[in-house]
Design an enzyme around this catalytic site. Structure first.
Site, short mmCIF file in Angstrom:
data_model
loop_
_atom_site.label_atom_id
_atom_site.label_comp_id
_atom_site.label_asym_id
_atom_site.label_seq_id
_atom_site.Cartn_x
_atom_site.Cartn_y
_atom_site.Cartn_z
N GLU A 1 0.85 -1.19 0.00
CA GLU A 1 0.00 0.00 0.00
C GLU A 1 0.89 1.25 0.00
OE1 GLU A 1 -3.60 1.80 2.85
OE2 GLU A 1 -2.36 0.14 3.56
N LYS B 1 -9.19 2.59 -2.46
CA LYS B 1 -9.56 2.01 -1.16
C LYS B 1 -10.92 2.52 -0.71
CE LYS B 1 -7.39 1.25 3.39
NZ LYS B 1 -6.19 1.59 4.22
N CYS C 1 -5.46 -3.23 2.12
CA CYS C 1 -5.30 -3.24 3.56
C CYS C 1 -6.59 -3.56 4.32
CB CYS C 1 -4.70 -1.91 4.01
SG CYS C 1 -4.06 -1.88 5.71
#
Length: 255
Positions: free
Chosen positions: A39, A108, A142
């Site tokens: 990330e 995300k 994540c």
């Protein structure tokens, strides 16, 4: 398919310097068909000024540099970066095919801390794509992978491999060692979880990047330092596993 993870030391560096380290890692690990980076690989996670400074569009100069590396090594890439789009900043990850010509971007969709909420706009769409060899993949970042629903949605949509760039601190070993193997097991998918190593500012990364089988078993796991790990994944085993453990068939009856 041979899948690798580059777990880089989190020392500061420009995108060009980070790509140079990736290029060197690929020189030493021939035969990979997909290499996954963490990330916000291009900027680091813990420095908001650097994140803003290194932000660029999905088709910006870094994507072209990634395409050149992919073509040079005949390997597909996934890496995290700060995306600038329409006056907003996203925590994004980009897939670049082995020829460099096909690119897929993911933003995300869940931001777990006030720090991230202060920097990034939330993404809105799931991301599925097909790799060069026909393997079907889902792309999460994540915290998204900590939700059973997110990984399962990828599996229901046909994913055989779920790819997860992450930035996981030392205080969360339960995530890399228990949660991520459970996500792979309960949805019957291969899962590749790519983290940073070392220290960035005040943040200490746990490392612990891992490639997990659909039985929840480690195929390869990194330690706490910079590393490249790799494993062969065989999607032909998935039908038998999903027949023996029919979570994807039965989960709706328990929802």
């Amino acid at each position: 398919m041979r899948v690798g993870i580059f777990q880089p030391d989190a020392r500061p560096g420009t995108p060009q310097e980070r790509f140079a380290r990736l290029d060197a890692a690929l020189e030493s690990r021939q035969g990979l068909e997909l290499m996954i980076c963490p990330e916000l690989f291009l900027s680091g996670f813990a420095d908001p000024e650097r994140i803003a400074q290194e932000a660029e569009p999905a088709d910006g100069p870094s994507s072209r540099a990634a395409a050149a590396i992919a073509l040079k090594h005949d390997v597909a890439l996934v890496y995290g970066y700060p995306e600038a789009a329409d006056g907003r900043l996203y925590n994004s990850a980009l897939y670049v095919s082995r020829t460099g010509g096909n690119r897929v971007n993911h933003r995300k969709r869940a931001l777990p801390t006030p720090y991230e909420e202060s920097l990034f706009t939330v993404g809105s769409e799931a991301t599925m794509f097909t790799l060069d060899d026909g393997l079907k993949a889902g792309l999460l970042i994540c915290y998204e992978a900590e939700f059973p629903e997110a990984v399962r949605a990828c599996a229901v949509a046909g994913a055989e491999l779920v790819i997860v760039p992450t930035a996981l601190g030392v205080e969360w070993p339960v995530v890399s060692r228990r949660v991520i193997p459970a996500r792979a097991f309960e949805s019957g998918v291969f899962l590749a979880y790519a983290n940073h190593a070392g220290r960035e500012g005040t943040m200490d990364y746990i490392g612990d990047s891992v490639i997990v089988s659909p039985l929840g078993e480690d195929l390869a796991r990194a330690g706490s330092g910079e590393a490249v790990i790799a494993a062969d994944i065989d999607p032909s085993i998935l039908p038998a596993i999903r027949k023996r453990l029919p979570f994807l068939r039965d989960y709706k009856s328990l929802a």
